[in-house]
Design a protein around this motif. Structure first.
Motif, PDB file in Angstrom:
ATOM      1  N   SER A  42      45.257  41.851  48.729  1.00 16.93           N
ATOM      2  CA  SER A  42      45.146  43.305  48.600  1.00 16.93           C
ATOM      3  C   SER A  42      43.662  43.669  48.602  1.00 16.93           C
ATOM      4  O   SER A  42      42.795  42.823  48.326  1.00 16.93           O
ATOM      5  N   PRO A  43      43.352  44.925  48.894  1.00 18.33           N
ATOM      6  CA  PRO A  43      41.944  45.352  48.853  1.00 18.33           C
ATOM      7  C   PRO A  43      41.300  45.088  47.486  1.00 18.33           C
ATOM      8  O   PRO A  43      40.140  44.700  47.403  1.00 18.33           O
ATOM      9  N   GLU A  44      42.060  45.266  46.431  1.00 18.83           N
ATOM     10  CA  GLU A  44      41.529  45.024  45.085  1.00 18.83           C
ATOM     11  C   GLU A  44      41.194  43.545  44.889  1.00 18.83           C
ATOM     12  O   GLU A  44      40.169  43.202  44.289  1.00 18.83           O
ATOM     13  N   ASP A  45      42.068  42.658  45.390  1.00 16.28           N
ATOM     14  CA  ASP A  45      41.809  41.218  45.283  1.00 16.28           C
ATOM     15  C   ASP A  45      40.534  40.842  46.043  1.00 16.28           C
ATOM     16  O   ASP A  45      39.739  40.021  45.574  1.00 16.28           O
TER      17      ASP A  45
ATOM     18  N   LYS B 130      37.970  42.787  46.666  1.00 18.57           N
ATOM     19  CA  LYS B 130      36.818  43.292  45.907  1.00 18.57           C
ATOM     20  C   LYS B 130      36.491  42.366  44.741  1.00 18.57           C
ATOM     21  O   LYS B 130      35.331  42.056  44.498  1.00 18.57           O
ATOM     22  N   ARG B 131      37.532  41.945  43.996  1.00 18.18           N
ATOM     23  CA  ARG B 131      37.315  41.045  42.863  1.00 18.18           C
ATOM     24  C   ARG B 131      36.677  39.726  43.332  1.00 18.18           C
ATOM     25  O   ARG B 131      35.754  39.211  42.727  1.00 18.18           O
ATOM     26  N   LYS B 132      37.185  39.210  44.438  1.00 14.74           N
ATOM     27  CA  LYS B 132      36.665  37.941  44.950  1.00 14.74           C
ATOM     28  C   LYS B 132      35.209  38.099  45.395  1.00 14.74           C
ATOM     29  O   LYS B 132      34.373  37.227  45.109  1.00 14.74           O
TER      30      LYS B 132
ATOM     31  N   ARG C 221      33.034  40.344  44.276  1.00 11.71           N
ATOM     32  CA  ARG C 221      32.207  40.534  43.078  1.00 11.71           C
ATOM     33  C   ARG C 221      31.987  39.210  42.355  1.00 11.71           C
ATOM     34  O   ARG C 221      30.908  38.922  41.854  1.00 11.71           O
TER      35      ARG C 221
END
Length: 89
Positions: free
Chosen positions: A76-79, A81-83, A85
């Protein structure tokens, strides 16, 4: 359209780039030894080759992405971003 000329004619025509427009095969004893083209034509050829290389690379990325989707290896886009960061620290 390519033409053929002897080494002697090619040497005599070196100051005249128009003579080599379209590419010229230079012969020695009737056998093609060299292919000469203008610098402008060569530059266009190299640019076209680079465009083709980039297109092939993009196609490979699309095929890899399609394969990942088919194998349900997606994020997902959130995953993402987390990766990203997490990789900065």
């Amino acid at each position: 359209m390519s033409i053929t000329m002897s080494q002697k004619l090619a040497r005599e025509g070196l100051g005249n780039p128009e003579l080599f427009q379209g590419g010229v095969y230079i012969t020695k004893n009737g056998q093609a030894e060299l292919f000469v083209q203008t610098a402008e034509e060569r530059q266009l050829e190299l640019q076209e080759r680079e465009k083709e290389r980039q297109s092939n690379a993009l196609l490979k990325l699309v095929m890899i992405a399609k394969e990942d989707i088919a194998n349900e290896q997606v994020m997902s886009p959130e995953d993402v971003k987390r990766k990203l960061r997490g990789s900065r620290t």
